[in-house]
Write a protein that holds these residues in place. Sequence first.
Motif, mmCIF file in Angstrom:
data_model
loop_
_atom_site.group_PDB
_atom_site.id
_atom_site.type_symbol
_atom_site.label_atom_id
_atom_site.label_comp_id
_atom_site.label_asym_id
_atom_site.label_seq_id
_atom_site.Cartn_x
_atom_site.Cartn_y
_atom_site.Cartn_z
ATOM 1 N N GLY A 149 -29.917 7.805 -42.031
ATOM 2 C CA GLY A 149 -31.280 7.504 -41.625
ATOM 3 C C GLY A 149 -32.225 8.652 -41.897
ATOM 4 O O GLY A 149 -31.814 9.734 -42.359
ATOM 5 N N PRO A 150 -33.512 8.455 -41.628
ATOM 6 C CA PRO A 150 -34.523 9.491 -41.901
ATOM 7 C C PRO A 150 -34.206 10.802 -41.198
ATOM 8 O O PRO A 150 -33.546 10.830 -40.155
ATOM 9 C CB PRO A 150 -35.807 8.866 -41.361
ATOM 10 N N ILE A 151 -34.709 11.904 -41.774
ATOM 11 C CA ILE A 151 -34.479 13.239 -41.231
ATOM 12 C C ILE A 151 -35.810 13.867 -40.840
ATOM 13 O O ILE A 151 -36.869 13.469 -41.324
ATOM 14 C CB ILE A 151 -33.737 14.144 -42.241
ATOM 15 N N SER A 152 -35.756 14.860 -39.955
ATOM 16 C CA SER A 152 -36.979 15.554 -39.560
ATOM 17 C C SER A 152 -37.494 16.407 -40.712
ATOM 18 O O SER A 152 -36.754 16.744 -41.645
ATOM 19 C CB SER A 152 -36.711 16.443 -38.348
ATOM 20 N N ILE A 153 -38.762 16.783 -40.636
ATOM 21 C CA ILE A 153 -39.318 17.682 -41.645
ATOM 22 C C ILE A 153 -38.611 19.029 -41.594
ATOM 23 O O ILE A 153 -38.395 19.668 -42.633
ATOM 24 C CB ILE A 153 -40.840 17.828 -41.447
ATOM 25 N N SER A 171 -40.416 9.459 -48.774
ATOM 26 C CA SER A 171 -41.752 9.265 -48.220
ATOM 27 C C SER A 171 -41.763 9.705 -46.759
ATOM 28 O O SER A 171 -40.720 9.779 -46.106
ATOM 29 C CB SER A 171 -42.188 7.800 -48.330
ATOM 30 N N PHE A 172 -42.962 10.015 -46.259
ATOM 31 C CA PHE A 172 -43.129 10.363 -44.858
ATOM 32 C C PHE A 172 -43.274 9.098 -44.026
ATOM 33 O O PHE A 172 -43.870 8.105 -44.463
ATOM 34 C CB PHE A 172 -44.372 11.245 -44.658
ATOM 35 N N GLY A 173 -42.744 9.166 -42.811
ATOM 36 C CA GLY A 173 -42.901 8.079 -41.858
ATOM 37 C C GLY A 173 -42.969 8.651 -40.458
ATOM 38 O O GLY A 173 -43.015 9.873 -40.277
ATOM 39 N N LEU A 174 -42.956 7.779 -39.454
ATOM 40 C CA LEU A 174 -43.011 8.211 -38.064
ATOM 41 C C LEU A 174 -41.844 7.610 -37.287
ATOM 42 O O LEU A 174 -41.501 6.444 -37.475
ATOM 43 C CB LEU A 174 -44.331 7.783 -37.409
ATOM 44 N N SER A 175 -41.264 8.422 -36.433
ATOM 45 C CA SER A 175 -40.231 7.914 -35.538
ATOM 46 C C SER A 175 -40.851 6.897 -34.585
ATOM 47 O O SER A 175 -41.942 7.131 -34.050
ATOM 48 C CB SER A 175 -39.608 9.060 -34.745
ATOM 49 N N PRO A 176 -40.175 5.773 -34.342
ATOM 50 C CA PRO A 176 -40.740 4.787 -33.420
ATOM 51 C C PRO A 176 -40.681 5.214 -31.957
ATOM 52 O O PRO A 176 -41.367 4.635 -31.107
ATOM 53 C CB PRO A 176 -39.874 3.550 -33.668
#
Length: 360
Positions: free
Chosen positions: A20-24, A187-192
């Motif tokens: 899954g997505p990772i932090s910056i 791409s950048f996204g936001l944690s829900p």
Amino acid sequence: MSDATPSLPELIDMQIRANGPISIASYMALCLTHPHQGYYKQADPLGPRGDFMTAPEISQMFGELIGFFCVNLWQQMAEPKSFTLLELGPGRGTLMQDALRVATRAEGFGDALHLQLFETNEELKAQQAIRLSQYNPYWPTEIDAVSGDPLLVVANEFFDALPIRQFVKGATGWHERIVGLKDGARSFGLSPTPVPNSAMPEAVHNAAPGEVYEVSLAAADVMQRLAKAIGRLGGAILAIDYGYAPTRTGETLQAVRRHAYADPLEAPGEADLSAHVDFGALATVASDASLTTQPLATQGDFLKRLGIVERARTLSAANPGETGNISAALARLTDAEQMGDLFKVFCAASPGLIPPGLSS
């Protein structure tokens, strides 16, 4: 790297697909310090052939004044017969070479000096070893692996390269910005999952929706470890970087490649990633360790108070053929529209020490 070894971009994408997505912060750490393909593990990034220029590479005057700064503090500490001078991210060793050429003119300074260089780039280590061999430098593996002697720390453009996390203000709280994949591209996204406003520093509680708050837990950890050592042993830490105080909102993550801005997600491991330093947060950490912090100064004011204009005149008189280059370097380091206002100077020191150049 063999054909069977995935590239760093491939490794990052594989990790995102699997977990899954990772932090910056995780993304920056992989890009900059991956053991084999990280940006700071590869070739020399400095100079016209690299990606950026730092102040010590612009003029010897910068390092010389840092040398004076260190001597002044050493003398204020009653000239200890043994002390550690630690530089974080020493680059090619240029700053310390210029600094020690000046500092060792002070009687007893060179004999008392134990030089430590915190560096992860093997090519830069080799250059440091050549430039600084006469001072018998040591390269610690831990940032606070110092002896029981007083400690002076110099960090020029070090804290800006430490990983940050970003949070974006939403209607119900803050949401961490993350790096994921969209249509196969990073791409950048936001944690829900929202983070409550109460979990954020008071300075950003009144942020408007859409504002960005950046925090570097890595920078706070480095400052805490060094501040504890200085609190125990005596000394000071000098940090010069682009940044701000007090803590505030603002998006500053950037990528630089071949002296131009680039997309931070485009070429992992091939571009320098950095963010402005929250010196207000670092001051809080240092104060908690009972150090005294000075008001943040601009690089231009700091260097002028230390005598860079007079030093430029002396150099020009001794090298009349270089007057134009010396004047250009002086302007680049001190003019408000160049590095003079963008870069800030932070110092935290043992109570009683008065760091030169940081008061009008």
